[in-house]
Design an enzyme around this catalytic site. Structure first.
Site, PDB file in Angstrom:
ATOM      1  N   GLU A   1      -0.773   0.084  -9.159  1.00  0.00           N
ATOM      2  CA  GLU A   1      -0.462   1.438  -8.693  1.00  0.00           C
ATOM      3  C   GLU A   1      -1.274   1.866  -7.477  1.00  0.00           C
ATOM      4  O   GLU A   1      -0.839   2.699  -6.693  1.00  0.00           O
ATOM      5  CB  GLU A   1      -0.665   2.443  -9.833  1.00  0.00           C
ATOM      6  CG  GLU A   1      -2.076   2.960 -10.035  1.00  0.00           C
ATOM      7  CD  GLU A   1      -3.101   1.887 -10.383  1.00  0.00           C
ATOM      8  OE1 GLU A   1      -4.271   2.030 -10.011  1.00  0.00           O
ATOM      9  OE2 GLU A   1      -2.732   0.887 -11.035  1.00  0.00           O
TER      10      GLU A   1
ATOM     11  N   ARG B   1      -2.024   0.368  -4.736  1.00  0.00           N
ATOM     12  CA  ARG B   1      -1.378   0.057  -3.461  1.00  0.00           C
ATOM     13  C   ARG B   1      -0.235   1.039  -3.158  1.00  0.00           C
ATOM     14  O   ARG B   1       0.098   1.248  -1.995  1.00  0.00           O
ATOM     15  CB  ARG B   1      -0.892  -1.393  -3.473  1.00  0.00           C
ATOM     16  CG  ARG B   1       0.194  -1.707  -4.467  1.00  0.00           C
ATOM     17  CD  ARG B   1       0.307  -3.198  -4.752  1.00  0.00           C
ATOM     18  NE  ARG B   1      -0.847  -3.686  -5.495  1.00  0.00           N
ATOM     19  CZ  ARG B   1      -1.016  -4.963  -5.866  1.00  0.00           C
ATOM     20  NH1 ARG B   1      -0.117  -5.872  -5.535  1.00  0.00           N
ATOM     21  NH2 ARG B   1      -2.098  -5.333  -6.540  1.00  0.00           N
TER      22      ARG B   1
ATOM     23  N   LYS C   1      -2.779  -1.363 -19.891  1.00  0.00           N
ATOM     24  CA  LYS C   1      -3.882  -2.319 -19.844  1.00  0.00           C
ATOM     25  C   LYS C   1      -4.203  -2.808 -21.255  1.00  0.00           C
ATOM     26  O   LYS C   1      -4.077  -2.065 -22.228  1.00  0.00           O
ATOM     27  CB  LYS C   1      -5.130  -1.663 -19.241  1.00  0.00           C
ATOM     28  CG  LYS C   1      -5.022  -1.370 -17.753  1.00  0.00           C
ATOM     29  CD  LYS C   1      -6.305  -0.747 -17.230  1.00  0.00           C
ATOM     30  CE  LYS C   1      -6.187  -0.437 -15.755  1.00  0.00           C
ATOM     31  NZ  LYS C   1      -6.100  -1.644 -14.921  1.00  0.00           N
TER      32      LYS C   1
END
Length: 513
Positions: free
Chosen positions: A359, A361, A287
């Site tokens: 991640e 899902r 991120k």
């Protein structure tokens, strides 16, 4: 946890630190709401005028404190704004009362007892005031005051102010069974929402998959819930490629936790699946700066599911509720899944990982498949899944997707009923093509536009045939970074718990939708 009592005392005779009354916006200025009659009498019928002199208007959430008049046992009166006067005295909106009670409870942090003289003559109004006050009287203080442990704190001179200790609800009917049941329900639901908030607010160095599973196991023993925990070895052996793939870069391995509340007379089974990423760095697809600080909240879906199962048990609902907590840390370790890797999922499908920050899902897919094997009457998954949903609906509204329009509509109606902002979203079939992979059965990413809907379409692929399913993307409301308002604190909110509990209640009543 703040205590709740249905007081048999009147407002004038109640010994408390403060009395809370409602103030609304009338056509000719502020007017007192029902419940404040005895307090107003102590002010010779001039309490509204006194409050107006101090600048009070009755605007929603507005708070005004005044010294109590002679004849009242409490030293302070707190007037909380309710907004516009409704068409009739018995038409006060439940969410308005809930927020007002929450705002007043927050303003009374540090007090031992407060009497709430808000509209409470009906069971619905009393329940709303009770729930709002209990949710508003929340503070996460476990890491303040020189201690560093998750345990209730006793008052200390150098410690934080504790929440309001007792809410005395005035104007209700303490001996009426319906009012008693409403109060008991408010306590159970609020305590479990606050339990979820505590989990969400806990730093990720203390809350990781194994420790979360331990909390669930302890709660299961306390509330008669069967708990099964699959650790790394069991997940590898069982072929849970999504959970293993997401968690393999972290020191703390993944877990799949099953919580099963059963009722001997239940005719329906509701399965709840929660995303439990206890910290999300994004993995190898790290991120950007500024997006990591609140990622302890990425397990809010699992916290909501956990809280709902425990609440169902405490309320003795005539329905089987099974919760699945898909727990993992998403870290960029040397063994982490790479973009381009292919995971072999529990369902047997293969997934090409194009972005390791998609991640949630992946862990949900394994849990959805496992939940489907038990053939429940319906499955609802809850997840802080996509930033796209926040862009679409803002910070206070969660999205609802489903494979059944009637089921989606029912959940939307339930959310509105309990006061949680939600909105039905579509699952456009044309977006599915964007997840086609030349290497695997499906990719974990698709088109950028409509990303929240793409995630929903991905999850749909792992739901068992013929099972009603809904997906709640709570990425916006799960964690509140601004100033507190109403009964909503800064930090974890417990979003979707009230919706899920009411769904369980409706299912128990045979009204699944």
């Amino acid at each position: 946890m703040t205590a709740l009592t249905l007081s048999t005392a009147g407002a004038a005779t109640l010994r408390a630190d403060a009395l809370v009354v409602g103030l609304a916006k009338g056509s000719k200025g502020p007017v007192l709401a029902p419940g404040a009659e005895a307090v107003d009498k102590a002010f010779d019928g001039k309490l509204a005028a006194v409050l107006e002199t101090l600048g009070a208007t009755g605007a929603e959430g507005e708070l005004t404190k005044v010294p109590a008049a002679a004849g009242l046992k409490a030293p302070v009166v707190v007037a909380v704004g309710l907004g516009q006067v409704p068409d009739s005295d018995d038409a006060w909106d439940s969410e308005t009362l809930r927020r007002a009670a929450g705002a007043a409870a927050r303003a009374l942090t540090g007090a031992k007892k407060a009497g709430f003289a808000l509209p409470a003559s009906t069971v619905e109004d009393a329940a709303a005031v009770a729930e709002g006050a209990l949710l508003g009287a929340y503070a996460f203080t476990a890491y303040q005051g020189g201690e560093n442990k998750l345990a209730p704190k006793s008052a200390k001179a150098n410690g934080p102010k504790l929440p309001l200790a007792e809410v005395a609800l005035l104007g209700a009917k303490p001996r009426d069974k319906a009012f008693k049941a409403a109060a008991e329900r408010a306590v159970a639901v609020a305590e479990e929402i606050n339990r979820a908030r505590d989990l969400i607010n806990t730093p990720p160095n203390d809350l990781f998959p194994e420790s979360f599973a331990a909390v669930a196991t302890a709660a299961g023993k306390e509330h008669g819930i069967k708990v099964q925990v699959l650790d790394e070895k069991a997940l590898v052996k069982g072929g849970y490629g999504g959970l293993i793939g997401v968690g393999q870069g972290a020191v703390h391995g993944p877990r799949l936790v099953k919580l099963a509340y059963t009722h001997p007379k239940a005719e329906k089974t509701l399965a709840l699946v929660g995303k439990g990423i206890t910290y999300d760095s994004g993995g190898i697809s790290l991120k950007p700066a500024g997006h990591n600080e609140t990622m302890k909240c990425d397990m809010s879906g699992a916290a909501a599911v956990f809280a709902t199962v425990v609440a169902a048990s405490r309320l003795g609902l005539r329905v089987n509720v099974t919760g699945w907590l898909a727990l993992a840390e998403n870290m960029p370790g040397g063994n982490a899944t790479r973009p381009g890797d292919v995971l072999h999922m529990y369902s047997g499908k293969t997934v090409e990982v194009l972005n390791t920050d998609a991640e949630g899902r992946l862990v949900l897919a394994d849990a959805l498949t496992r939940a489907s094997e038990e053939a429940p009457d319906a499955i609802v998954d809850v997840a802080t899944l996509t930033g796209a949903m926040v862009l679409a609906l803002g910070n206070r509204t969660f999205g609802i997707m489903a494979n059944d329009d009637a089921f989606r509509t029912s959940i939307h109606e339930i959310a509105e009923e309990v006061g949680e902002a939600a909105w039905p979203m579509p699952l456009p079939a044309d977006l599915r093509k964007g997840m086609d992979s030349s290497t695997a059965d499906i990719a974990n990413m698709g088109e950028r536009m409509g990303g929240g809907l793409v995630a929903g379409l991905f999850l749909k692929e792992f739901v068992g045939e013929g099972i009603a399913w809904a997906h709640l993307d709570i990425a916006g409301p799960a964690f509140h970074e601004g100033a507190p308002y109403g009964y909503t604190p800064k930090g974890g909110t417990g979003s979707s718990v009230r919706t899920l509990v009411r769904l369980a209640e409706r299912t128990a009543a045979g009204d699944l939708g």
